[in-house]
Design an enzyme around this catalytic site. Structure first.
Site, short mmCIF file in Angstrom:
data_model
loop_
_atom_site.label_atom_id
_atom_site.label_comp_id
_atom_site.label_asym_id
_atom_site.label_seq_id
_atom_site.Cartn_x
_atom_site.Cartn_y
_atom_site.Cartn_z
N SER A 1 0.83 -1.21 0.00
CA SER A 1 0.00 0.00 0.00
C SER A 1 0.86 1.25 0.00
O SER A 1 1.97 1.25 0.55
CB SER A 1 -0.89 -0.01 1.25
OG SER A 1 -1.45 1.27 1.46
N TYR B 1 -1.61 -0.55 11.01
CA TYR B 1 -1.90 -1.21 9.71
C TYR B 1 -0.78 -0.88 8.73
O TYR B 1 -0.18 -1.76 8.11
CB TYR B 1 -3.25 -0.75 9.17
CG TYR B 1 -3.37 -0.84 7.67
CD1 TYR B 1 -3.28 0.31 6.88
CD2 TYR B 1 -3.53 -2.06 7.03
CE1 TYR B 1 -3.35 0.24 5.50
CE2 TYR B 1 -3.60 -2.14 5.65
CZ TYR B 1 -3.50 -0.98 4.89
OH TYR B 1 -3.56 -1.05 3.51
N LYS C 1 2.44 -3.22 6.85
CA LYS C 1 2.81 -3.27 5.43
C LYS C 1 4.30 -2.98 5.27
O LYS C 1 5.00 -3.63 4.49
CB LYS C 1 1.98 -2.26 4.62
CG LYS C 1 0.50 -2.61 4.50
CD LYS C 1 0.27 -3.94 3.78
CE LYS C 1 -1.20 -4.26 3.63
NZ LYS C 1 -1.44 -5.59 3.03
N PHE D 1 -2.54 2.70 -4.41
CA PHE D 1 -2.98 3.99 -3.90
C PHE D 1 -4.41 3.77 -3.41
O PHE D 1 -4.62 2.86 -2.58
CB PHE D 1 -2.72 5.08 -4.95
CG PHE D 1 -1.26 5.50 -4.84
CD1 PHE D 1 -0.25 4.61 -5.20
CD2 PHE D 1 -0.91 6.72 -4.29
CE1 PHE D 1 1.10 4.94 -5.03
CE2 PHE D 1 0.44 7.07 -4.14
CZ PHE D 1 1.44 6.18 -4.50
N ASN E 1 -14.91 2.79 6.57
CA ASN E 1 -13.81 3.72 6.89
C ASN E 1 -13.47 4.56 5.67
O ASN E 1 -13.10 5.71 5.77
CB ASN E 1 -12.53 2.93 7.25
CG ASN E 1 -12.72 2.06 8.46
OD1 ASN E 1 -13.04 2.56 9.53
ND2 ASN E 1 -12.56 0.75 8.31
#
Ligand code: WQD
Length: 342
Positions: free
Chosen positions: A128, A153, A157, A182, A202
């Protein structure tokens, strides 16, 4: 078509996993789909079946479970693994970091152990743009430094990419591609698969479509006092089908990469603000979105969008679908899941 590949696809009942499964199958590849249903159900698997006209090869299971993986890898000789299975809620990761470190890191480590044991040497990782934090240089290319992630989170990654960097150094035959998404948005044009947020969304686009569908009274725009043209944050919204197709190209071309560990930013290369997106949605669908300006959301990056040049050069991939396509497709999916005829 190149030689069809036998692929283990984890997180297949999730948003991006399901869309990638469709593209792989329609390209003639042979993915085995797995998911533990901890954050999903079989809705998208049913949608995949309708799109491809056959039941996809699916087994329920947890890729943190070495015994489950042992069973899978001893029954099928995979060429590659595409690893989507991870928890991805920024807010939830702040309230329960251990759940995120346990799930997102252990699933990766157990998968890599199984690959080592069964001599599977191709790994595509779902990463991400969050690994960059607030980038100093925009558009963002793959040489941008990893800054402190905005959430556990995002840290998982970054840690997963570090694990991969270390493991490719020791496992000489392993080849890795990390795909740094993205902002994935939209849905398959059939309206049969799309994003299925659990509870209150979210992310922006599902919140927009749920508000437009009357499921939410109003959308809150988290701040319009940023240093951007209209004051709202800027993002790179990429259609999930374009994103899925990038995984097909990556798994087909992983052997031709110049190194055994490459990362690619996957975005349109264009920045769009939150307020611009809302306006585009209203124009594309003819449906008003009831929104108010609220306070900023902590951890939000002000502005980011991709430099997609490396993926274009080395994968021969670039986005083809527009934001209007994404929003129209997202709306079609929302109407289906909320049984709306509007
Ligand atoms: C986008 C913009 C919000 C909701 C995160 C992850 C990333 C990726 C996508 C995980 C921001 C604004 C949002 C709302 C709003 N992967 N917004 N009102 O935070 O850019 O990225 O999700 O899914 O790794 O970091 O995406 O959609 O949450 O927010 O104003 O109700 O929309 O402030 O500016 P984000 P997002």
């Amino acid at each position: 078509m190149k030689q069809p590949k036998k692929i283990l696809l984890t997180g297949a009942a999730g948003y991006i996993g399901a869309h990638t499964a469709v593209e792989l199958i329609q390209k003639g590849h042979d993915p085995l789909l797995i998911d533990d249903f901890s954050k999903s159900d079989d809705t998208l698997l049913k949608g995949i079946e309708k799109i491809i006209g056959a039941k996809p090869n699916f087994i329920q299971g947890d890729c943190k479970d070495p015994a489950f993986l042992e069973k899978l890898f001893s029954q099928k000789k995979f060429d590659s693994v595409i690893h989507f299975a991870a928890y991805k809620s920024v807010g939830e990761s702040v309230s329960d970091p251990l759940m995120y470190y346990n799930n997102n890191l252990r699933s990766m480590v157990e998968l890599l152990n199984a690959m080592k044991k069964f001599k599977v040497f191709e790994f595509i990782f779902s990463s991400s743009c969050t690994v960059y934090g607030q980038p100093d240089v925009i558009p963002v290319n793959e040489n941008a430094p990893f800054k402190k992630a905005e959430s556990p989170y995002g840290t998982t990654k970054q840690m997963c990419e570090q694990i991969l960097e270390d493991v490719v150094r020791s496992e000489k035959e392993l080849r890795v591609i990390s795909l740094r998404y993205f902002n994935p948005v939209g849905a398959h044009p059939s309206g049969l698969i799309g994003e299925l947020p659990i509870g209150v969304p979210n992310n922006l686009v599902p919140y927009v479509t749920q508000t437009a569908a009357g499921l939410r009274p109003k959308l809150t725009v988290f701040g319009n006092d940023y240093d951007t043209p209209d004051g709202s944050c800027i993002r790179d919204f990429i259609h999930v089908v374009d994103l899925a197709q990038a995984h097909v190209v990556a798994v087909e071309k992983i052997k031709n990469m110049p190194s055994n560990n490459e990362a690619f930013n996957l975005g349109t290369g264009e920045g769009v603000s939150v307020l611009e997106l809302i306006n585009k949605f209203e124009k594309a669908t003819g449906v008003k979105v009831n929104f108010e300006i609220g306070s900023r959301r902590s951890g939000d990056v002000v502005k980011t969008y991709a430099d997609p040049g490396k993926a274009k050069k080395m994968l021969g991939w670039q986005t083809k679908l527009s934001l209007e396509d994404s929003l129209t497709d997202a709306w079609r999916w929302q109407k289906r899941v909320s049984h709306l005829s509007i």
